[in-house]
Write a protein that holds these residues in place. Structure first.
Motif, short mmCIF file in Angstrom:
data_model
loop_
_atom_site.label_atom_id
_atom_site.label_comp_id
_atom_site.label_asym_id
_atom_site.label_seq_id
_atom_site.Cartn_x
_atom_site.Cartn_y
_atom_site.Cartn_z
N LYS A 1 0.99 -1.37 0.11
CA LYS A 1 0.10 -0.10 0.06
C LYS A 1 0.96 1.00 -0.30
O LYS A 1 0.42 2.62 0.56
CB LYS A 1 -1.14 -0.12 1.13
N ASN A 2 2.41 1.66 0.14
CA ASN A 2 3.53 2.44 0.23
C ASN A 2 3.54 2.83 -1.30
O ASN A 2 2.89 2.12 -2.27
CB ASN A 2 4.54 1.97 0.55
N SER A 3 3.82 4.16 -1.38
CA SER A 3 4.64 4.64 -2.72
C SER A 3 6.00 5.33 -2.56
O SER A 3 6.08 5.33 -1.08
CB SER A 3 3.63 6.19 -3.07
N TYR A 4 6.87 4.91 -3.77
CA TYR A 4 8.10 5.18 -3.30
C TYR A 4 8.30 6.64 -4.30
O TYR A 4 7.59 6.75 -5.40
CB TYR A 4 8.47 4.01 -4.18
N ASP A 5 9.79 7.17 -4.26
CA ASP A 5 9.70 7.99 -5.29
C ASP A 5 11.25 7.90 -5.69
O ASP A 5 10.68 8.14 -7.41
CB ASP A 5 11.06 9.10 -4.29
N ILE A 6 11.54 6.78 -5.61
CA ILE A 6 12.72 5.75 -6.62
C ILE A 6 12.61 4.74 -6.82
O ILE A 6 12.11 3.96 -5.09
CB ILE A 6 14.02 6.97 -5.96
N ILE A 7 12.08 3.76 -7.90
CA ILE A 7 12.02 2.43 -7.11
C ILE A 7 12.89 2.48 -8.46
O ILE A 7 13.36 2.48 -9.68
CB ILE A 7 10.74 2.13 -8.44
N TYR A 8 13.81 0.91 -7.77
CA TYR A 8 14.66 0.70 -8.81
C TYR A 8 14.99 -0.15 -8.93
O TYR A 8 14.42 -1.81 -8.46
CB TYR A 8 16.57 0.74 -8.31
N PHE A 9 14.56 -0.85 -10.31
CA PHE A 9 13.91 -2.59 -10.56
C PHE A 9 15.16 -3.20 -11.33
O PHE A 9 15.32 -3.03 -12.27
CB PHE A 9 12.41 -2.35 -11.57
#
Length: 185
Positions: free
Chosen positions: A110-118
């Motif tokens: 349910k969280n949101s992120y500023d930066i996602i590294y995939f």
């Protein structure tokens, strides 16, 4: 493998005993964080998805981010991440290690992120995860957030996924970094 910059600069990390994990090279991490420097501060929430050794998330932590979530489906990888966090004496309140597949994590969080590294294994199909992150109903990536996908240079990925558009592509050796942001009107 070592931390390039920040408070843990020069510190070595444990590496995997086999080649089932492909750590992001020091050089590629340095390139990545040269681009991300202006986007990272103590308020930045960072998701290291398919985290492997945790080197990318730990680098973000070293450079000032205070909220790092590491996700990997491999128990061995999660153990290695925990070992690296312990080695650097990083407080548990700054990090969370979750042992789930990227798809399962995205369905549950349910969280949101500023930066996602995939950074998935190069031979996997990335589309399901990218479509989930780019879905207009998904709030996993903040509106002004950045998604970075590390991929094999012979495995090109689309320029657009739903609300996401690629604004930069960097090739270094066999690896590429694709940078995406939301198209918000």
């Amino acid at each position: 493998m070592r931390i390039i910059s920040g408070i843990y600069r020069g510190r070595n990390l444990k590496t995997p005993p086999d080649f089932n994990i492909r750590p992001t090279s020091d050089r590629l991490r340095e390139t990545l964080f040269n681009i991300l420097t202006q986007h990272i501060d103590e308020e930045t929430s960072f998701l290291d998805l398919c985290a492997g050794t945790g080197a990318v998330g730990i680098e973000a932590l070293s450079r000032g981010s205070k909220n790092i979530v590491f996700v990997d489906k491999s128990r061995k990888s999660c153990g290695l991440i925990e070992t690296n966090l312990d080695l650097l004496k990083i407080a548990d309140i700054e990090t969370e290690v979750i042992c789930l597949s990227a798809e399962d994590f995205l369905k549950k969080t349910k969280n949101s992120y500023d930066i996602i590294y995939f950074d998935p294994p190069y031979d996997l199909d990335y589309s399901q995860v990218l479509h989930h992150i780019s879905d207009p109903n998904s709030l996993i990536l903040n509106n002004d957030g950045i998604l970075i996908v590390e991929h094999f240079h012979k495995n090109p990925i689309l320029e657009f996924y739903g609300e996401l558009s690629r604004w930069r592509l960097i090739k270094q050796g066999d690896s590429c970094l694709s940078f995406y942001e939301k198209n918000i009107k």
